[in-house]
Design a protein around this motif. Structure first.
Motif, PDB file in Angstrom:
ATOM      1  N   GLN A  53       9.133  -0.396  -2.422  1.00  0.00           N
ATOM      2  CA  GLN A  53       7.997  -0.984  -1.799  1.00  0.00           C
ATOM      3  C   GLN A  53       6.841  -0.707  -2.475  1.00  0.00           C
ATOM      4  O   GLN A  53       5.941  -1.630  -2.485  1.00  0.00           O
ATOM      5  CB  GLN A  53       7.964  -0.151  -0.493  1.00  0.00           C
ATOM      6  CG  GLN A  53       9.259  -0.596   0.387  1.00  0.00           C
ATOM      7  CD  GLN A  53       9.116  -2.327   0.548  1.00  0.00           C
ATOM      8  OE1 GLN A  53       8.333  -2.961   0.647  1.00  0.00           O
ATOM      9  NE2 GLN A  53      10.383  -2.822   0.782  1.00  0.00           N
ATOM     10  N   VAL A  54       6.687   0.495  -3.248  1.00  0.00           N
ATOM     11  CA  VAL A  54       5.586   0.817  -3.826  1.00  0.00           C
ATOM     12  C   VAL A  54       5.429  -0.181  -5.161  1.00  0.00           C
ATOM     13  O   VAL A  54       4.324  -0.728  -5.491  1.00  0.00           O
ATOM     14  CB  VAL A  54       5.445   2.242  -4.352  1.00  0.00           C
ATOM     15  CG1 VAL A  54       4.104   2.373  -5.635  1.00  0.00           C
ATOM     16  CG2 VAL A  54       5.028   3.245  -3.163  1.00  0.00           C
ATOM     17  N   LYS A  57       4.179  -3.675  -3.906  1.00  0.00           N
ATOM     18  CA  LYS A  57       2.724  -3.496  -3.617  1.00  0.00           C
ATOM     19  C   LYS A  57       1.864  -3.632  -5.078  1.00  0.00           C
ATOM     20  O   LYS A  57       0.886  -4.299  -5.243  1.00  0.00           O
ATOM     21  CB  LYS A  57       2.320  -2.268  -2.995  1.00  0.00           C
ATOM     22  CG  LYS A  57       2.788  -2.212  -1.418  1.00  0.00           C
ATOM     23  CD  LYS A  57       2.173  -2.950  -0.561  1.00  0.00           C
ATOM     24  CE  LYS A  57       2.923  -3.029   0.809  1.00  0.00           C
ATOM     25  NZ  LYS A  57       2.687  -4.406   1.516  1.00  0.00           N
ATOM     26  N   GLU A 246       6.952  -0.443   4.280  1.00  0.00           N
ATOM     27  CA  GLU A 246       5.997  -1.259   3.654  1.00  0.00           C
ATOM     28  C   GLU A 246       4.833  -0.512   3.948  1.00  0.00           C
ATOM     29  O   GLU A 246       3.810  -0.468   3.132  1.00  0.00           O
ATOM     30  CB  GLU A 246       6.109  -2.605   4.253  1.00  0.00           C
ATOM     31  CG  GLU A 246       6.183  -3.743   3.216  1.00  0.00           C
ATOM     32  CD  GLU A 246       5.957  -4.908   3.764  1.00  0.00           C
ATOM     33  OE1 GLU A 246       7.069  -5.420   4.478  1.00  0.00           O
ATOM     34  OE2 GLU A 246       4.958  -5.693   3.338  1.00  0.00           O
ATOM     35  N   TYR A 247       4.601  -0.013   5.371  1.00  0.00           N
ATOM     36  CA  TYR A 247       3.279   0.659   5.592  1.00  0.00           C
ATOM     37  C   TYR A 247       2.922   1.844   4.767  1.00  0.00           C
ATOM     38  O   TYR A 247       1.945   1.878   4.322  1.00  0.00           O
ATOM     39  CB  TYR A 247       3.341   0.863   7.122  1.00  0.00           C
ATOM     40  CG  TYR A 247       2.088   1.723   7.554  1.00  0.00           C
ATOM     41  CD1 TYR A 247       0.901   1.138   7.963  1.00  0.00           C
ATOM     42  CD2 TYR A 247       2.440   3.189   7.930  1.00  0.00           C
ATOM     43  CE1 TYR A 247      -0.118   2.233   8.279  1.00  0.00           C
ATOM     44  CE2 TYR A 247       1.480   3.975   8.408  1.00  0.00           C
ATOM     45  CZ  TYR A 247       0.133   3.503   8.349  1.00  0.00           C
ATOM     46  OH  TYR A 247      -0.793   4.240   8.887  1.00  0.00           O
ATOM     47  N   GLU A 250       1.955   0.833   1.411  1.00  0.00           N
ATOM     48  CA  GLU A 250       0.641   0.284   1.211  1.00  0.00           C
ATOM     49  C   GLU A 250      -0.374   1.811   1.453  1.00  0.00           C
ATOM     50  O   GLU A 250      -1.641   1.659   0.530  1.00  0.00           O
ATOM     51  CB  GLU A 250       0.389  -0.516   2.513  1.00  0.00           C
ATOM     52  CG  GLU A 250      -1.023  -1.116   2.892  1.00  0.00           C
ATOM     53  CD  GLU A 250      -1.262  -2.136   1.704  1.00  0.00           C
ATOM     54  OE1 GLU A 250      -0.469  -2.958   1.509  1.00  0.00           O
ATOM     55  OE2 GLU A 250      -2.194  -2.159   1.170  1.00  0.00           O
ATOM     56  N   ARG A 251      -0.062   2.457   2.458  1.00  0.00           N
ATOM     57  CA  ARG A 251      -1.022   3.680   2.241  1.00  0.00           C
ATOM     58  C   ARG A 251      -1.166   4.567   0.940  1.00  0.00           C
ATOM     59  O   ARG A 251      -2.123   5.042   0.450  1.00  0.00           O
ATOM     60  CB  ARG A 251      -0.318   4.645   3.458  1.00  0.00           C
ATOM     61  CG  ARG A 251      -0.568   4.190   4.689  1.00  0.00           C
ATOM     62  CD  ARG A 251      -1.883   3.907   5.421  1.00  0.00           C
ATOM     63  NE  ARG A 251      -2.752   5.377   5.359  1.00  0.00           N
ATOM     64  CZ  ARG A 251      -2.769   6.357   6.153  1.00  0.00           C
ATOM     65  NH1 ARG A 251      -2.021   6.214   7.034  1.00  0.00           N
ATOM     66  NH2 ARG A 251      -3.585   7.313   5.980  1.00  0.00           N
ATOM     67  N   VAL A 253      -0.417   2.949  -2.004  1.00  0.00           N
ATOM     68  CA  VAL A 253      -1.180   2.531  -2.932  1.00  0.00           C
ATOM     69  C   VAL A 253      -2.757   2.676  -2.973  1.00  0.00           C
ATOM     70  O   VAL A 253      -3.416   3.004  -3.864  1.00  0.00           O
ATOM     71  CB  VAL A 253      -0.646   1.071  -3.213  1.00  0.00           C
ATOM     72  CG1 VAL A 253      -1.508   0.218  -3.941  1.00  0.00           C
ATOM     73  CG2 VAL A 253       0.813   1.092  -3.678  1.00  0.00           C
ATOM     74  N   SER A 254      -3.033   2.556  -1.518  1.00  0.00           N
ATOM     75  CA  SER A 254      -4.563   2.822  -1.328  1.00  0.00           C
ATOM     76  C   SER A 254      -4.874   4.186  -1.734  1.00  0.00           C
ATOM     77  O   SER A 254      -6.213   4.546  -1.969  1.00  0.00           O
ATOM     78  CB  SER A 254      -4.775   2.290   0.155  1.00  0.00           C
ATOM     79  OG  SER A 254      -5.335   3.053   0.757  1.00  0.00           O
TER      80      SER A 254
END
Ligand SMILES: NC(=O)c1ccc[n+]([C@@H]2O[C@H](COP(=O)([O-])OP(=O)(O)OC[C@H]3O[C@@H](n4cnc5c(N)ncnc54)[C@H](O)[C@@H]3O)[C@@H](O)[C@H]2O)c1
Length: 307
Positions: A53-54, A57, A246-247, A250-251, A253-254
């Motif tokens: 998932q990372v 992203k 996925e969430y 996202e966290r 990567v951010s």
């Protein structure tokens, strides 16, 4: 005799600490964001779950992806999906991160074939999920080798170039299990506590070396629906939910984009961790029992073995 200068300085530190605590817990102020374009990102354990998932992203953000795993089929699929998501440069390697020689060998290949890794994401992980005395020695060794020792060897391989360039990012995918012990998960907790201690220590070394261009992000998620902890259920899913991969990606990567040093997911973990620091053990046990964390591994099944 009061030393007023000392008291004033201490109060200033306390004020600063309090400010940091509030800022970190509630993310009140957005930090400056860095760009990923041009970075060479290596992800271990990229064939499944969070690693994949990372990668997906990061794919559209102009990075070069280097994917390491022992699951070749899964890794090929991650590569295909990443290219579909916009990645131009994806390099796939079979690397057994539990084997130091293999890590060094594959790292040399990456340096020759791709270049110096500038973002290292130590994500590969394994879990046994049995009571400690029922856990075979070979699997306990494996847990420590994949979840902790692999981080040592990948840092040895890739950090020198980051120091030379005073540029890089070290991401340790640890776990809430690295913040607090748990039943039927002793070796896993030990490996994650160690991974956190290691990442935190190298971060301190970078600061004392004045290599502050080399950043660290330590990630401690609660249970994620990737299959690794299949069967484990939250008693209060509204307060302590099982997380969507996925969430979580996202966290992560951010957090890296904002040079966030520590990321606990979900946010209630900040509160529980804070309470753990000063509440008596009996109170913590009661609290964890209330949240169903004490015996949540009783229903653990884990990822079904591939035929
Ligand atoms: N799933 C959760 O509930 C959860 C919660 C907190 C933290 N984590 C951590 O997040 C990370 C990713 O977990 P996940 O849920 O995506 O698990 P996953 O099982 O979906 O993926 C782990 C990946 O690591 C790879 N791997 C295992 N041993 C390896 C080795 N020796 N060399 C190279 N690769 C190897 C596997 O092939 C797999 O692709 C792990 O470090 C895990 O401990 C997971």
């Amino acid at each position: 005799m009061f030393n007023f200068r000392c008291i004033k300085k201490s109060l200033q530190y306390l004020k600063f600490l309090f400010f940091l605590l509030i800022e970190n817990t509630f993310c009140l102020f957005s930090r400056p964001k860095k760009y990923y374009a041009g970075e060479i990102v290596l992800i271990t354990g990229s064939a499944n779950g969070i690693g994949r998932q990372v990668a997906l992203k990061l794919a559209p953000l102009g990075v070069t992806l280097v994917l390491w795993d022992i699951d070749d089929e899964g890794n090929k699929e991650t590569s295909r999906l990443a290219q579909q998501n916009g990645a131009n440069r994806v390099f796939v390697y079979h690397c057994d991160c539990s084997n130091r020689e293999d890590v060094y060998e594959q790292a040399d290949k990456v340096k020759k074939e791709v270049g110096d890794v500038s973002i290292l994401i130590n994500n590969a992980g394994v879990v046994i999920g049995k009571r400690f005395l029922d856990s075979p020695d070979s699997l306990v060794d494996k847990t420590m080798a994949v979840n902790t020792m692999a981080h040592f060897w990948t840092y040895k391989a890739f950090v020198p170039a980051m120091i030379a360039a005073n540029h890089g990012h070290l991401v340790s995918i640890a776990s809430c299990a690295g913040l607090c012990g748990g039943s039927q998960i002793a070796d896993y907790c030990a490996s994650k506590f160690a991974a956190i201690g290691f990442a935190e220590s190298i971060d301190m070394e970078m600061r004392t070396l004045k290599k502050t261009g080399v950043k660290t992000t330590i990630v401690c998620p609660f249970v994620i629906n990737t299959g690794m902890f299949d069967g484990v259920k939250s008693k209060w899913p509204r307060v302590l939910p099982s997380l969507d991969p996925e969430y979580v990606a996202e966290r992560i990567v951010s957090a890296v984009r904002q040079n966030q040093e520590i990321l606990f997911i979900p946010r209630i973990i900040y509160v529980l961790y804070f309470l753990k620091c000063f509440l008596p053990v009996k109170a913590i046990v009661l609290l964890f029992d209330y949240f169903g964390v004490l015996d949540c591994m009783n229903t653990f099944k884990g990822r079904p073995k591939k035929e």
